[in-house]
Every structure is written in C-alpha cells, then in structure tokens.
Design a protein around this motif. Structure first.
Motif, PDB file in Angstrom:
ATOM      1  N   GLY A  20      71.976  55.774  53.756  1.00 18.04           N
ATOM      2  CA  GLY A  20      70.893  55.141  54.495  1.00 18.04           C
ATOM      3  C   GLY A  20      70.003  54.324  53.594  1.00 18.04           C
ATOM      4  N   PRO A  21      68.997  53.675  54.148  1.00 13.07           N
ATOM      5  CA  PRO A  21      68.091  52.854  53.354  1.00 13.07           C
ATOM      6  C   PRO A  21      67.375  53.683  52.286  1.00 13.07           C
ATOM      7  N   ILE A  22      67.273  53.104  51.100  1.00 17.93           N
ATOM      8  CA  ILE A  22      66.586  53.754  49.983  1.00 17.93           C
ATOM      9  C   ILE A  22      65.173  53.196  49.913  1.00 17.93           C
ATOM     10  N   VAL A  23      64.199  54.090  49.970  1.00 16.58           N
ATOM     11  CA  VAL A  23      62.799  53.689  50.087  1.00 16.58           C
ATOM     12  C   VAL A  23      61.983  54.338  48.975  1.00 16.58           C
ATOM     13  N   VAL A  24      61.095  53.550  48.400  1.00 14.64           N
ATOM     14  CA  VAL A  24      60.088  54.055  47.477  1.00 14.64           C
ATOM     15  C   VAL A  24      58.731  53.843  48.133  1.00 14.64           C
ATOM     16  N   VAL A  25      57.916  54.870  48.173  1.00 13.95           N
ATOM     17  CA  VAL A  25      56.569  54.751  48.737  1.00 13.95           C
ATOM     18  C   VAL A  25      55.572  54.746  47.575  1.00 13.95           C
ATOM     19  N   GLY A  26      54.903  53.615  47.382  1.00 13.89           N
ATOM     20  CA  GLY A  26      53.956  53.465  46.295  1.00 13.89           C
ATOM     21  C   GLY A  26      54.464  52.487  45.255  1.00 13.89           C
ATOM     22  N   ALA A  27      53.723  51.391  45.052  1.00 15.63           N
ATOM     23  CA  ALA A  27      54.153  50.338  44.126  1.00 15.63           C
ATOM     24  C   ALA A  27      53.278  50.271  42.895  1.00 15.63           C
ATOM     25  N   GLY A  28      52.734  51.417  42.475  1.00 19.11           N
ATOM     26  CA  GLY A  28      52.010  51.462  41.218  1.00 19.11           C
ATOM     27  C   GLY A  28      52.981  51.390  40.055  1.00 19.11           C
ATOM     28  N   PRO A  29      52.521  51.644  38.834  1.00 19.65           N
ATOM     29  CA  PRO A  29      53.428  51.574  37.683  1.00 19.65           C
ATOM     30  C   PRO A  29      54.669  52.460  37.825  1.00 19.65           C
ATOM     31  N   ALA A  30      54.505  53.699  38.312  1.00 22.15           N
ATOM     32  CA  ALA A  30      55.651  54.596  38.434  1.00 22.15           C
ATOM     33  C   ALA A  30      56.619  54.108  39.502  1.00 22.15           C
ATOM     34  N   GLY A  31      56.111  53.728  40.681  1.00 16.61           N
ATOM     35  CA  GLY A  31      56.987  53.276  41.756  1.00 16.61           C
ATOM     36  C   GLY A  31      57.701  51.981  41.422  1.00 16.61           C
ATOM     37  N   SER A  32      56.986  51.047  40.800  1.00 14.86           N
ATOM     38  CA  SER A  32      57.614  49.783  40.414  1.00 14.86           C
ATOM     39  C   SER A  32      58.702  50.021  39.379  1.00 14.86           C
ATOM     40  N   LEU A  33      58.400  50.861  38.383  1.00 14.06           N
ATOM     41  CA  LEU A  33      59.397  51.177  37.362  1.00 14.06           C
ATOM     42  C   LEU A  33      60.608  51.871  37.974  1.00 14.06           C
ATOM     43  N   LEU A  34      60.371  52.827  38.865  1.00 18.21           N
ATOM     44  CA  LEU A  34      61.472  53.533  39.506  1.00 18.21           C
ATOM     45  C   LEU A  34      62.358  52.572  40.280  1.00 18.21           C
TER      46      LEU A  34
ATOM     47  N   LEU B  30      49.762  45.419  33.672  1.00 11.73           N
ATOM     48  CA  LEU B  30      51.016  46.136  33.450  1.00 11.73           C
ATOM     49  C   LEU B  30      51.786  46.282  34.750  1.00 11.73           C
ATOM     50  N   ASN B  31      51.074  46.632  35.810  1.00  9.41           N
ATOM     51  CA  ASN B  31      51.706  46.794  37.120  1.00  9.41           C
ATOM     52  C   ASN B  31      52.363  45.491  37.569  1.00  9.41           C
ATOM     53  N   ALA B  32      51.679  44.367  37.340  1.00  7.97           N
ATOM     54  CA  ALA B  32      52.222  43.063  37.741  1.00  7.97           C
ATOM     55  C   ALA B  32      53.527  42.759  37.013  1.00  7.97           C
ATOM     56  N   ILE B  33      53.601  43.099  35.732  1.00  5.11           N
ATOM     57  CA  ILE B  33      54.835  42.882  34.971  1.00  5.11           C
ATOM     58  C   ILE B  33      55.985  43.683  35.582  1.00  5.11           C
ATOM     59  N   LEU B  34      55.703  44.932  35.956  1.00  4.65           N
ATOM     60  CA  LEU B  34      56.753  45.778  36.539  1.00  4.65           C
ATOM     61  C   LEU B  34      57.137  45.311  37.939  1.00  4.65           C
ATOM     62  N   LEU B  35      56.182  44.824  38.727  1.00  2.00           N
ATOM     63  CA  LEU B  35      56.514  44.256  40.039  1.00  2.00           C
ATOM     64  C   LEU B  35      57.441  43.055  39.880  1.00  2.00           C
ATOM     65  N   ASP B  36      57.122  42.186  38.942  1.00  2.00           N
ATOM     66  CA  ASP B  36      57.967  41.007  38.699  1.00  2.00           C
ATOM     67  C   ASP B  36      59.361  41.421  38.243  1.00  2.00           C
ATOM     68  N   ALA B  37      59.418  42.426  37.368  1.00  2.00           N
ATOM     69  CA  ALA B  37      60.716  42.884  36.865  1.00  2.00           C
ATOM     70  C   ALA B  37      61.569  43.455  37.993  1.00  2.00           C
ATOM     71  N   ALA B  38      60.926  44.170  38.909  1.00  3.97           N
ATOM     72  CA  ALA B  38      61.668  44.740  40.044  1.00  3.97           C
ATOM     73  C   ALA B  38      62.217  43.626  40.935  1.00  3.97           C
ATOM     74  N   GLU B  39      61.389  42.658  41.258  1.00  5.44           N
ATOM     75  CA  GLU B  39      61.846  41.551  42.111  1.00  5.44           C
ATOM     76  C   GLU B  39      62.941  40.743  41.427  1.00  5.44           C
ATOM     77  N   ALA B  40      62.860  40.644  40.099  1.00  5.79           N
ATOM     78  CA  ALA B  40      63.855  39.863  39.362  1.00  5.79           C
ATOM     79  C   ALA B  40      65.254  40.478  39.423  1.00  5.79           C
TER      80      ALA B  40
END
Length: 449
Positions: free
Chosen positions: A3-17, A110-120
């Motif tokens: 099924g769909p894989i979901v992460v709840v929370g886009a802070g540093p830990a969620g973005s990194l995960l 730091l969070n913004a860098i990880l958000l960008d890395a995830a989208e990339a």
C-alpha cells in the motif's frame, strides 16, 4: 511494504527518513501540518538553532548533503562562560582535538536542505498544511483537519512529541507513553548584530551565563545575530510581567548581555514561553502498519544538544533494519526499537544531568578539576578513555554504552582526586578499549574554523 507509504511530519527526521525510503526504491508521500518552510516563516515559537554533532553529521554524509550543510553552520570550539562579576569570559574547550567542535545550524535552513534532497530523488511528494487528526488502521486511511482523507499501507510517525501516529498506536494498546515535565521553562530572544553587521560576541563558542538555578545561552547565526535562550524555573517567568521587572532582572543577572539588547523587555513580552519535558514511549510500532521515529518515540530536553542528532541517528538505524529484513517489516520495527530504546532512555537521562552541569557545574571548582583530569587522561590513554560529553557529542558509540562508561570513569577520577597516591593511569589502562567510530564519521566533514 504494502500500500501507499506515508511519512507524517516533514521536520529534519521526517525529511531525512523520506530520502532513505526513496533510496530503497519506495515512492513516499509526506504530510506536514505546517506550511512549506522554504516559502513561509513557520518556526515561530520553536527553537531556531540546533547543535549538530557527529551522530547527526553521519546521516547527512550518508545521503550526500553534507557540503550544503557545511555552508550554513558555525563551528563552536567550546563553552564561553560568563561568570558573575567576571568581565573576561572563560573558554572551556569541548575537547583537545581540532575536530571536536559542535556546529550551530539554523533549524529551518537544515530542514530546507533535506526537503530539497527528498524531492530531488523523484520519489518523494510533500503535502503541506495537512494536519493529521486520526489514523484508521482498519480502513487504512488517514484523516486530516480539513476533512480530507488519504490511504496508507505503512505510516511512519515523525510528527514530534505530540504525535498523532503515537496516539493511534496507543489506541490499539500497542504503545504506552509518559511525559515527565520539568519545572523549568524557556524563552528565546535575539541579540542583534553590531552596527557593522558583525557578531558582537565571539561566534565560535556556546555562550553560557550560569546562575545556579537558571542560565542564559547564546548561539551565533551567520547573519551576525545570536539566538539567545533563557532557561529558568517556570515561576521565574511568571514573576516577570512588566517592563520594569524584566529589565531589572536582566540588568542584575546578565548585565553584559542586557546592555547589548535595547528592546530586551519588548522581546521578552512578545516571545512565547516554552515548556520542557521528556517523553518516553514503549511499543514504537503496530505490526507492519506503523512505526514511530525521533521525538514521536523519544523526545528529550535540549541541554545536551542531542534531540535532532538522536532522531537522525534513529532514522539511519531504522533504514539499516529495513534493509536487513525486507520481508519482515514488523520484525524490523521491533528490532529497531530493541536497539534504540536503551539508547534513547540513556540520552534522556544524560540531557537532564547536563542542565545541572551547564547552569552550575561549569563554574564549580570540583567539576572543573574533574573535567581537567579527564582531558589529561584522554591525552595519555586515547584508546581507553573519553570524557562523557565527548563520547556523546563526538562519537557514534551507543548512548547507553557512553553512559555506562562515563559512570565507571567518574568513579576512577573521583577516587584519583580524593587520593593522589592511586595509580590512575593503571586503572584507566585497564578499561575496555573504546569502540571504533562509524566508518562515515569523517572528522573533516564540516569546517572547524
């Protein structure tokens, strides 16, 4: 994972995960209650600065963002202690090696860098302004406060100490949690840059004004200002209600700081007062459907600068367990908790201990004598002894092992100071050898000057 894989929370830990999950080949949707911090100011009331240390650096190296992170950090060589009545603050180095510094970093940057890395990765999609209300395991749907729903197969809860995912697991009687509130609170202030735009205090140290039952700390920002935090008994904040009371308090307790901030009372009144607590949870997962990561499972007080570092270390540990048993998701979740819970409990205890050290110990002659001897013994026996602070901040040794080692070392050092005839070198040489660092723990990963 079904099924769909979901992460709840886009802070540093969620973005990194989400980066790690994408690297495993999964498509991931991340739901975040706040707006996109890359486009909106969403951190009001939260800690602005974080202390990045080895445990947090390793995952950033692992996912390939360390060079971007290096550009936004300020190295801090040690504590710069502003004792009462002392016009020359004293630098207490964190360690004896050039790389033993901690790094002040903006949470949002730091969070913004990880958000960008995830989208990339091309596999991660973020949904902002989506505040989770309920998790329905029977129907496999998440419900949000805007009355929309979304399907999930597996949900990763990186949604902080007030985790809705944890509440859902608790409703299934698979998890229990307890929050121990400290009778101290905190408030953040800003020390502005000088007229030339530069820092008005040494930026390469953690400034501490220890006052026994309370303290003020200051961390530098790249823009020339400092983020300053007052930690004090909750009753102290309640007693400071007028401009005159606030000004008198700071002028009497922190006069060198007060004279640098012209709008101090205004900031104090306008900025929120935050609570301090330790969250301990048991039962971090529900079958193969959900698992808690970071503060959702183990939130701690900030006095060891390890909350984010511990969370990111947990993310990497979870990734390792998922890769080890891809056909046994529930088992991977259980083994992840079995590994990390003793460590999360250990750092929670050490963070509370460090508050006493910071607000009082750093000016206590007995503490300073023990710290000096510990650093000397480390020089003489680098393979067998490391001060507790250094084991926590500059190694990847499990927190529980660091705590146990520190207790034994403390016994030796206390005995040696009480009785100089003791052969302290023999006792230290008999200690088990320190474990090797994680292979990715590159001491030169971040700039130290």
């Amino acid at each position: 994972m079904n099924g769909p894989i979901v992460v709840v929370g886009a802070g540093p830990a969620g973005s990194l995960l989400s980066v790690y999950l994408a690297r495993q080949g999964h498509d991931v949707t991340v739901y975040e209650s706040r707006a996109d911090l890359r486009r909106h100011d969403v951190d009001s009331g939260r800690s602005i600065n974080l202390a990045l240390a080895t445990r947090g650096i390793v995952p950033l190296i692992d996912v390939g963002v360390i060079e971007q992170v290096d550009a936004i950090t300020i190295p801090m060589r040690g504590r710069i202690v502003h004792a009462v009545g002392d016009p020359t603050p004293d630098l207490q180095p964190y360690g004896s090696k050039a790389h033993e510094v901690i790094h002040s970093v903006s949470r949002s940057d730091l969070n913004a860098i990880l958000l960008d890395a995830a989208e990339a990765t091309g596999r991660v999609r973020f949904e902002f302004d989506k505040r989770l209300e309920t998790v329905d395991f029977e129907s496999g749907r998440l419900r949000f406060d805007d009355e929309t729903t979304a399907p999930f197969g597996v949900v990763f809860g990186t949604d902080g100490a007030g985790s809705q995912v944890r509440f859902a697991i608790e409703e299934q009687q698979a998890c229990t949690s307890d929050t121990e509130w400290l009778d101290h609170s905190y408030k953040e202030l800003t020390l502005p840059p000088g007229d030339d735009g530069g820092h008005r205090l040494d930026p390469n140290g953690l400034h501490i004004w220890p006052r026994g039952e309370f303290m003020l700390i200051a961390l530098a920002n790249p823009e020339g200002d400092f983020t300053v935090t007052l930690f004090a008994p909750t009753g102290t904040f309640a007693s400071l209600t007028t401009t005159d009371e606030i000004q008198a308090f700071f002028e009497s307790q922190f006069p060198d700081f007060a004279e640098l901030v012209p709008n101090l009372a205004e900031q104090f009144i306008e900025n929120p007062t935050g609570a301090l607590g330790t969250l301990r949870a048991t039962g971090w997962s529900f079958g193969d459907r959900a698992v808690l990561v970071g503060d959702a499972a183990h939130a701690i007080v900030p006095f060891h600068g390890q909350g984010m570092n511990a969370a990111m270390e947990s993310v990497r540990a979870l990734d390792r367990h998922l890769l080890a048993t891809p056909g046994d998701l529930a088992g991977a979740f259980r083994r992840f908790e079995a590994e990390r819970k003793p460590d999360s409990d250990a750092i929670a205890e050490m963070a509370l201990d460090n508050y006493v050290e910071m607000r009082a110990g750093v000016v206590d002659p007995d503490y300073l004598a023990k710290r000096t001897l510990a650093l000397e013994l480390e020089q003489r026996h680098p393979a067998h002894l490391s001060p507790r602070y250094n084991m926590v901040m500059f190694s990847t040794m499990p927190y529980a092992e660091a705590r146990a080692r520190a207790a034994r070392q403390a016994e030796i050092i206390t005995a040696a100071i009480a009785d100089p005839s003791i052969d302290v070198d023999a006792l230290v040489a008999a200690l088990p050898a320190l474990p090797e660092l994680d292979p990715l723990a590159d001491p030169s990963a971040l700039s130290v000057s």
